[in-house]
Design a protein around this motif. Structure first.
Motif, PDB file in Angstrom:
ATOM      1  N   ALA A 172       0.849  -1.617  -0.334  1.00 42.46           N
ATOM      2  CA  ALA A 172       0.009   0.276   0.534  1.00 42.46           C
ATOM      3  C   ALA A 172       0.142   1.416   0.116  1.00 42.46           C
ATOM      4  O   ALA A 172       1.793   1.068   0.614  1.00 42.46           O
ATOM      5  CB  ALA A 172      -0.719   0.079   1.219  1.00 42.46           C
ATOM      6  N   ARG A 176      -1.334   8.368   0.399  1.00 43.76           N
ATOM      7  CA  ARG A 176      -2.660   8.090  -0.375  1.00 43.76           C
ATOM      8  C   ARG A 176      -3.997   7.688   0.536  1.00 43.76           C
ATOM      9  O   ARG A 176      -3.502   7.617   2.034  1.00 43.76           O
ATOM     10  CB  ARG A 176      -2.963   7.061  -1.270  1.00 43.76           C
ATOM     11  CG  ARG A 176      -1.954   7.586  -2.197  1.00 43.76           C
ATOM     12  CD  ARG A 176      -2.396   8.530  -3.575  1.00 43.76           C
ATOM     13  NE  ARG A 176      -0.831   8.542  -4.889  1.00 43.76           N
ATOM     14  CZ  ARG A 176      -1.176   9.554  -5.160  1.00 43.76           C
ATOM     15  NH1 ARG A 176      -1.818  10.419  -5.297  1.00 43.76           N
ATOM     16  NH2 ARG A 176      -0.036   9.650  -6.340  1.00 43.76           N
ATOM     17  N   GLN A 178      -7.085   6.238   0.115  1.00 47.51           N
ATOM     18  CA  GLN A 178      -7.278   5.373   0.016  1.00 47.51           C
ATOM     19  C   GLN A 178      -6.363   4.132   0.096  1.00 47.51           C
ATOM     20  O   GLN A 178      -5.045   4.648  -0.138  1.00 47.51           O
ATOM     21  CB  GLN A 178      -8.222   4.527  -0.654  1.00 47.51           C
ATOM     22  CG  GLN A 178      -7.489   5.472  -2.673  1.00 47.51           C
ATOM     23  CD  GLN A 178      -8.650   5.617  -3.718  1.00 47.51           C
ATOM     24  OE1 GLN A 178      -9.854   5.199  -3.671  1.00 47.51           O
ATOM     25  NE2 GLN A 178      -8.383   6.559  -4.748  1.00 47.51           N
ATOM     26  N   THR A 179      -6.458   2.868   0.411  1.00 43.29           N
ATOM     27  CA  THR A 179      -5.876   1.846  -0.155  1.00 43.29           C
ATOM     28  C   THR A 179      -5.696   1.832  -1.324  1.00 43.29           C
ATOM     29  O   THR A 179      -6.502   1.247  -2.603  1.00 43.29           O
ATOM     30  CB  THR A 179      -6.645   0.325   0.340  1.00 43.29           C
ATOM     31  OG1 THR A 179      -6.583   0.791   1.657  1.00 43.29           O
ATOM     32  CG2 THR A 179      -4.901  -0.286   0.717  1.00 43.29           C
ATOM     33  N   GLN A 180      -4.493   1.557  -1.696  1.00 45.32           N
ATOM     34  CA  GLN A 180      -3.636   1.307  -3.189  1.00 45.32           C
ATOM     35  C   GLN A 180      -2.078   1.611  -3.032  1.00 45.32           C
ATOM     36  O   GLN A 180      -1.654   1.889  -2.482  1.00 45.32           O
ATOM     37  CB  GLN A 180      -4.264   2.836  -4.583  1.00 45.32           C
ATOM     38  CG  GLN A 180      -3.331   4.131  -3.665  1.00 45.32           C
ATOM     39  CD  GLN A 180      -4.257   4.720  -4.663  1.00 45.32           C
ATOM     40  OE1 GLN A 180      -5.550   5.779  -4.706  1.00 45.32           O
ATOM     41  NE2 GLN A 180      -3.171   5.883  -5.486  1.00 45.32           N
ATOM     42  N   THR A 181      -1.496   0.467  -4.378  1.00 48.23           N
ATOM     43  CA  THR A 181      -0.434   0.681  -4.804  1.00 48.23           C
ATOM     44  C   THR A 181       0.622   1.960  -4.779  1.00 48.23           C
ATOM     45  O   THR A 181       0.119   3.074  -4.803  1.00 48.23           O
ATOM     46  CB  THR A 181      -0.228  -0.585  -6.031  1.00 48.23           C
ATOM     47  OG1 THR A 181      -1.262   0.569  -7.387  1.00 48.23           O
ATOM     48  CG2 THR A 181      -1.001  -1.494  -5.129  1.00 48.23           C
ATOM     49  N   TYR A 270      -5.998   1.561 -14.998  1.00 45.59           N
ATOM     50  CA  TYR A 270      -5.900   2.631 -14.372  1.00 45.59           C
ATOM     51  C   TYR A 270      -4.393   2.846 -13.974  1.00 45.59           C
ATOM     52  O   TYR A 270      -3.013   2.661 -15.248  1.00 45.59           O
ATOM     53  CB  TYR A 270      -6.214   1.670 -13.445  1.00 45.59           C
ATOM     54  CG  TYR A 270      -7.588   0.837 -12.975  1.00 45.59           C
ATOM     55  CD1 TYR A 270      -8.239   1.764 -12.828  1.00 45.59           C
ATOM     56  CD2 TYR A 270      -7.862   0.039 -14.083  1.00 45.59           C
ATOM     57  CE1 TYR A 270      -9.641   1.235 -12.146  1.00 45.59           C
ATOM     58  CE2 TYR A 270      -9.257  -0.228 -13.606  1.00 45.59           C
ATOM     59  CZ  TYR A 270      -9.301  -0.109 -12.900  1.00 45.59           C
ATOM     60  OH  TYR A 270     -11.130  -0.013 -13.290  1.00 45.59           O
ATOM     61  N   SER A 272      -2.892   2.971 -10.899  1.00 43.24           N
ATOM     62  CA  SER A 272      -2.362   2.511  -9.706  1.00 43.24           C
ATOM     63  C   SER A 272      -3.723   0.931  -9.379  1.00 43.24           C
ATOM     64  O   SER A 272      -4.647   1.800 -10.092  1.00 43.24           O
ATOM     65  CB  SER A 272      -2.406   3.203  -8.742  1.00 43.24           C
ATOM     66  OG  SER A 272      -3.362   4.112  -8.140  1.00 43.24           O
ATOM     67  N   LYS A 274      -5.838  -0.496  -7.056  1.00 40.82           N
ATOM     68  CA  LYS A 274      -7.005  -0.208  -6.148  1.00 40.82           C
ATOM     69  C   LYS A 274      -8.302  -0.698  -5.585  1.00 40.82           C
ATOM     70  O   LYS A 274      -8.773  -0.403  -4.968  1.00 40.82           O
ATOM     71  CB  LYS A 274      -7.493   1.855  -6.323  1.00 40.82           C
ATOM     72  CG  LYS A 274      -8.043   1.465  -7.750  1.00 40.82           C
ATOM     73  CD  LYS A 274      -8.572   3.262  -7.820  1.00 40.82           C
ATOM     74  CE  LYS A 274      -6.815   3.707  -7.827  1.00 40.82           C
ATOM     75  NZ  LYS A 274      -7.108   5.196  -8.216  1.00 40.82           N
ATOM     76  N   ASN A 276     -11.011  -3.733  -4.667  1.00 42.34           N
ATOM     77  CA  ASN A 276     -11.152  -3.847  -3.225  1.00 42.34           C
ATOM     78  C   ASN A 276     -11.766  -5.049  -2.886  1.00 42.34           C
ATOM     79  O   ASN A 276     -12.617  -5.525  -2.082  1.00 42.34           O
ATOM     80  CB  ASN A 276     -11.291  -2.922  -1.767  1.00 42.34           C
ATOM     81  CG  ASN A 276     -10.183  -2.385  -1.392  1.00 42.34           C
ATOM     82  OD1 ASN A 276      -8.574  -2.285  -1.564  1.00 42.34           O
ATOM     83  ND2 ASN A 276     -10.096  -0.433  -2.062  1.00 42.34           N
TER      84      ASN A 276
END
Length: 369
Positions: A172, A176, A178-181, A270, A272, A274, A276
């Motif tokens: 993660a 950021r 929110q949870t994203q790479t 995209y 990244s 993201k 979920n």
């Protein structure tokens, strides 16, 4: 008209009837629940390609959006076609899309490579990983006789929570909200054809894959073995075909195609990773395969139909008081009528009897001559 053409005609009529019944059910629900049902139907059926703002005109951007939405479900549809052709009711495409997208994302972030090679490498690694994953239900089916449907349904959620674990706790981007790479390297991105519609070169890759899978299924001995296994498993075994190896081959190829679809979707649309939750492309792929009658040549048309309806449902939900989940109802009804063996069975019987009568009359005429 020979028997093969009669069955092709029957399948075409049966498919059109199932689609019309699904649309009729959707129309009934719209009339029951919507204050402006005719407006809702216009958005569902016409607005995906027509613009009604001032004068009626063709909406090219909306059509490009539909083409972009076709990309992942063409790949999952092709994967399901291969597995269904072997009479393997595999539901693992959904999890493979998720894993393929995640693996391709990690390669796009942490493995720098030159421009053209980078997305190719990411997609290839995703395909190999997803093919290896599909070995699990395939070997369980071959060695232990386990139901591939149950195994793959459960495997989807195992894969989902494995991805969520690594996304949240290992990869993660903590900067950021929110949870994203982390952001993908620019060299890993698949170029867009129409940026606003998110239509990428993945569309043409999917069309090319449909052609290649058709050649694989209908012009190679491996494809013939897969189709023969789907027609009659016992006969395939008695005739010397390797049933276990063919089951494994079908499921691995299906997993690789689904992983390819997830990776191309992620790198093309995209910047990244993201996701979920499961994206739903695997379930759409099953509907596409059913509509295409497991024929890869018809997958692009079936994917266009599903993407068109999905676009129409989105527009209808935006401008009318109808949920976009209407597409799920339509797909469920289509699936129901295709799965019902007795749907139009009387008409099929009439075609068979008519054909037998014509062949008998032709034989009698030839004997007299």
């Amino acid at each position: 008209m020979n028997n093969r053409r009669r069955m092709t005609l029957f399948n075409l009529i049966r498919g059109c009837a199932a689609i019309l019944m699904a649309l009729l059910v959707a129309a009934i629900l719209i009339f029951i629940s919507c204050d402006e049902p005719w407006l809702a139907l216009r958005y569902l059926i016409l607005s995906p390609v027509l613009d009604f703002k001032e004068t009626i005109s063709f909406n090219a951007m909306s059509l490009y959006t539909i083409f972009g939405n076709m990309i992942p479900i063409m790949f999952t549809g092709l994967g399901v076609c291969v597995m269904f052709s072997a009479n393997e009711f595999n539901c693992g495409g959904e999890g493979c899309v998720m894993v393929g997208a995640f693996v391709a994302s990690l390669c796009a972030i942490y493995i720098p490579m030159p421009g053209f090679l980078h997305p190719l490498f990411c997609v290839l690694v995703a395909m190999l990983v997803c093919g290896a994953i599909m070995l699990i239900p395939a070997l369980l089916k071959v060695k232990l006789g386990a139901s591939e449907m149950v195994c793959t349904l459960m495997l989807n959620y195992v894969l989902l929570y494995i991805v969520k674990h690594f996304l949240t706790n290992v990869f993660a981007d903590r900067s950021r909200g929110q949870t994203q790479t982390l952001r993908f390297l620019d060299t890993a991105q698949i170029p867009s054809i129409v940026v606003r519609a998110k239509l990428t070169w993945g569309f043409f890759i999917a069309i090319a894959c449909a052609a290649l899978i058709w050649l694989f299924m209908y012009r190679t001995r491996w494809g013939y073995t897969i189709r023969m296994l789907g027609v009659n498993k016992l006969f395939s075994g008695y005739s010397g075909l390797k049933v276990g190896g063919t089951v494994v081959l079908a499921q691995v190829v299906g997993g690789m195609l689904s992983g390819m679809g997830g990776s191309i979707e992620m790198l093309g649309r995209y910047t990244s990773f993201k996701w979920n939750s499961l994206p739903g492309y695997g379930w759409d792929g099953m509907t596409v395969a059913i509509l295409a009658k497991n024929n890869p040549a018809f997958v692009p048309l079936a994917a266009f139909f599903i993407a068109y309806l999905d676009r129409g449902c989105q527009l209808m939900a935006t401008y009318c008081d109808i949920s976009s989940n209407m597409i799920d109802i339509i797909q469920a009804v289509i699936f129901l009528f295709f799965a019902a063996e007795q749907f139009l069975a009387g008409y099929r019987q009439k075609l068979v009897v008519k054909g037998a009568r014509e062949e008998l009359l032709a034989a009698e005429g030839g004997a007299r001559a």
